[in-house]
Design a protein around this motif. Structure first.
Motif, short mmCIF file in Angstrom:
data_model
loop_
_atom_site.label_atom_id
_atom_site.label_comp_id
_atom_site.label_asym_id
_atom_site.label_seq_id
_atom_site.Cartn_x
_atom_site.Cartn_y
_atom_site.Cartn_z
N ILE A 75 31.85 100.57 39.65
CA ILE A 75 30.54 100.05 40.03
C ILE A 75 29.61 101.24 40.26
CG2 ILE A 75 29.26 98.71 41.73
CD1 ILE A 75 31.32 97.12 40.02
N GLN A 76 28.38 101.16 39.75
CA GLN A 76 27.43 102.25 39.88
C GLN A 76 26.47 102.02 41.04
OE1 GLN A 76 25.43 103.47 36.31
NE2 GLN A 76 27.29 103.52 35.09
N ALA A 77 26.17 103.09 41.74
CA ALA A 77 25.27 103.04 42.90
C ALA A 77 23.83 103.34 42.47
CB ALA A 77 25.71 104.07 43.94
N PRO A 78 22.84 102.93 43.27
CA PRO A 78 21.44 103.27 42.98
C PRO A 78 21.24 104.79 42.99
CG PRO A 78 21.59 101.57 44.67
CD PRO A 78 22.96 102.10 44.47
N GLN A 79 20.35 105.26 42.14
CA GLN A 79 20.08 106.69 42.06
C GLN A 79 18.80 107.09 42.78
OE1 GLN A 79 22.45 108.74 40.52
NE2 GLN A 79 23.52 106.76 40.56
N ALA A 111 36.33 100.28 40.61
CA ALA A 111 36.40 99.26 39.57
C ALA A 111 36.98 97.99 40.18
CB ALA A 111 37.26 99.74 38.42
N THR A 112 36.59 96.83 39.64
CA THR A 112 37.03 95.55 40.21
C THR A 112 38.45 95.18 39.79
OG1 THR A 112 36.17 94.24 38.35
CG2 THR A 112 34.66 94.69 40.19
N GLY A 113 38.90 95.68 38.62
CA GLY A 113 40.21 95.31 38.13
C GLY A 113 40.23 94.01 37.35
N ILE A 114 39.06 93.35 37.25
CA ILE A 114 38.95 92.13 36.45
C ILE A 114 37.82 92.33 35.44
CG2 ILE A 114 39.87 90.64 38.27
CD1 ILE A 114 37.01 89.85 38.99
N ASN A 115 37.39 91.26 34.79
CA ASN A 115 36.40 91.37 33.71
C ASN A 115 34.97 91.53 34.21
OD1 ASN A 115 36.73 88.58 34.61
ND2 ASN A 115 35.24 88.04 33.03
N VAL A 116 34.80 92.19 35.35
CA VAL A 116 33.49 92.29 35.99
C VAL A 116 33.19 93.74 36.36
CG1 VAL A 116 32.13 91.65 38.02
CG2 VAL A 116 33.66 89.97 36.96
N THR A 117 31.95 94.16 36.09
CA THR A 117 31.47 95.46 36.56
C THR A 117 29.97 95.35 36.78
OG1 THR A 117 31.54 97.85 36.15
CG2 THR A 117 31.02 96.44 34.25
N GLY A 118 29.30 96.47 37.05
CA GLY A 118 27.86 96.42 37.24
C GLY A 118 27.33 97.45 38.20
N THR A 159 25.00 93.61 46.67
CA THR A 159 25.12 94.60 47.74
C THR A 159 26.52 95.21 47.77
OG1 THR A 159 23.47 93.43 49.06
CG2 THR A 159 24.92 94.96 50.22
N ASN A 160 27.54 94.37 47.66
CA ASN A 160 28.92 94.85 47.71
C ASN A 160 29.80 93.93 46.88
OD1 ASN A 160 31.78 94.97 48.89
ND2 ASN A 160 30.82 96.73 49.87
N LEU A 220 29.85 96.30 24.87
CA LEU A 220 29.60 95.60 23.62
C LEU A 220 29.88 96.45 22.39
CD1 LEU A 220 26.25 93.82 24.59
CD2 LEU A 220 28.45 92.70 24.19
N VAL A 221 29.43 97.68 22.42
CA VAL A 221 29.46 98.53 21.22
C VAL A 221 30.67 99.46 21.19
CG1 VAL A 221 28.19 100.27 19.88
CG2 VAL A 221 26.96 98.40 21.00
N ASN A 222 31.01 100.02 22.33
CA ASN A 222 32.10 101.00 22.37
C ASN A 222 33.42 100.45 22.90
OD1 ASN A 222 30.41 103.01 21.32
ND2 ASN A 222 29.62 103.50 23.37
N GLY A 223 33.44 99.16 23.21
CA GLY A 223 34.69 98.52 23.61
C GLY A 223 35.18 98.90 24.99
N ALA A 224 34.31 99.38 25.87
CA ALA A 224 34.72 99.74 27.23
C ALA A 224 35.24 98.50 27.96
CB ALA A 224 33.55 100.34 28.00
N ASP A 225 36.21 98.70 28.83
CA ASP A 225 36.83 97.61 29.58
C ASP A 225 36.16 97.50 30.95
OD1 ASP A 225 38.42 95.77 30.85
OD2 ASP A 225 40.27 96.95 30.75
N PRO A 226 35.46 96.38 31.23
CA PRO A 226 34.77 96.25 32.52
C PRO A 226 35.73 96.35 33.71
CG PRO A 226 34.85 94.14 31.37
CD PRO A 226 35.27 95.19 30.39
N ALA A 227 36.98 96.01 33.51
CA ALA A 227 37.95 96.05 34.61
C ALA A 227 38.18 97.47 35.13
CB ALA A 227 39.28 95.44 34.16
N THR A 228 37.92 98.46 34.28
CA THR A 228 38.17 99.85 34.66
C THR A 228 36.89 100.66 34.85
OG1 THR A 228 38.33 100.59 32.35
CG2 THR A 228 40.37 99.81 33.40
N MET A 229 35.74 100.01 34.71
CA MET A 229 34.46 100.69 34.86
C MET A 229 34.02 100.65 36.32
SD MET A 229 32.48 99.20 31.50
CE MET A 229 31.04 100.27 31.62
#
Length: 332
Positions: A300-304, A142-149, A127-128, A289-298
């Motif tokens: 969080i995506q909202a429902p569409q 972005a969370t700033g750590i190794n977590v996104t989603g 939820t948050n 995994l494939v493009n090397g994106a950093d989860p710390a800077t990604m």
């Protein structure tokens, strides 16, 4: 630095000092495009239709983009937070390339377990993220750590409007949720503020686990004109108990999401699409995994996709006039 991040930071420091087996795992994404196989662990809090849909969406997205180059290890914690920790630590020991955490307790366990290794964690059905991880951040920062989603919060304003539109004579609204689910409290607090601003009397009913749900649900149903239940895995997993309590008291339910609404036979919901948020989490995992994106800077995506749904038999039972744009929800 927040309490949760301080905690996992201390774990990371301890692991480094004792020469943890996790040393060197952070180099996974140096050349991600060169890998032949990607090992992805999935930690799901419990078996539930909404969470199952999110997991399927995640797997479908990665399978479509990676084919047989992705290997999933799916583990279900059966609603046990301690089991989530065991599963997460097992994934770290097995040196997976990425972990998908499905639901809040799974996210918290996986974040703690990967504090030293920095294995990417992509979570969904949260939820948050800020509330779950005790980080000061906006809902889509972005969370700033190794977590996104991806998060699963439907607009509370829409759900409050649904409640007052379908039950305009209601004066007393009960909000029911499990006190151990931080994200349920977040939704409850938001809904309480909105409804009180509209002049309604709002009472909060919490329970600690499934053992005391029946008694609390009966109390809430007896004292309320209508019950609001946020997205809450424990309530959804015990839908028959809530349904029985509300049926006995002849009290209608407005739900935070569709599968839970079907489980405890609520009248209506304004719900997200859990398959969609899982699928979008899978696309985020691909970028890592494939493009090397950093989860710390990604971010969080909202429902569409958001859909107003209702159970015809419950709408008829309470003589509710359903707007034309509502979609029929099939009961479980």
């Amino acid at each position: 630095m927040t309490r949760f991040i301080k905690k996992i930071g201390a774990i990371a420091l301890t692991a480094a000092m004792i020469g943890s087996v996790f040393t060197g795992c952070s180099s996974k994404t140096d050349n991600p495009e060169d890998k032949d196989t990607y090992k992805v662990g999935i930690c799901q809090l419990m078996q539930h239709p909404a969470l199952d849909k999110a997991t399927k969406g995640f797997q479908d997205a990665l399978t479509e983009m990676l084919g047989d180059k992705v290997e999933f290890s799916y583990q279900n914690a059966s609603g046990d937070s301690a089991a989530c920790a065991t599963i997460a630590n097992q994934f770290v020991s097995n040196d997976v390339d990425l972990i998908m955490a499905n639901a809040t307790a799974a996210l918290q366990a996986c974040t703690t377990a990967t504090a030293a290794s920095k294995i990417p964690v992509v979570a969904t059905s949260i939820t948050n993220f800020g509330v779950a991880l005790d980080i000061e951040m906006g809902p889509t920062d972005a969370t700033g750590i190794n977590v996104t989603g991806t998060h699963d919060l439907a607009p509370l304003e829409k759900q409050a409007e649904q409640l007052t539109t379908l039950f305009p004579e209601a004066k007393n609204v009960g909000i029911l949720y499990c006190s151990s689910e931080a994200n349920s409290k977040f939704q409850s607090d938001g809904m309480e503020e909105i409804l009180k601003a509209q002049g309604l009397n709002v009472n909060i009913y919490t329970f600690s686990d499934s053992n005391d749900l029946q008694a609390v649900a009966k109390k809430a149903a007896a004292a309320s004109d209508v019950i609001y239940i946020p997205t809450d895995n424990t309530v959804a997993d015990n839908g028959a108990v809530v349904d029985a309590a509300c049926t006995e008291a002849n009290t209608p339910i407005i739900s935070g999401e569709s599968d839970a609404c079907a489980a405890y036979r609520g009248v209506a919901t304004y719900s997200i699409d859990f398959y969609e948020i899982g699928y979008n989490a899978g696309k985020m995992a691909y970028e890592i995994l494939v493009n090397g994106a950093d989860p710390a800077t990604m971010n969080i995506q909202a429902p569409q996709t958001l859909t107003a749904q209702y159970l015809p038999e419950k709408a008829e039972e309470f003589n509710v006039q359903i707007p034309e744009d509502y979609v029929i929800l099939a009961a479980e």
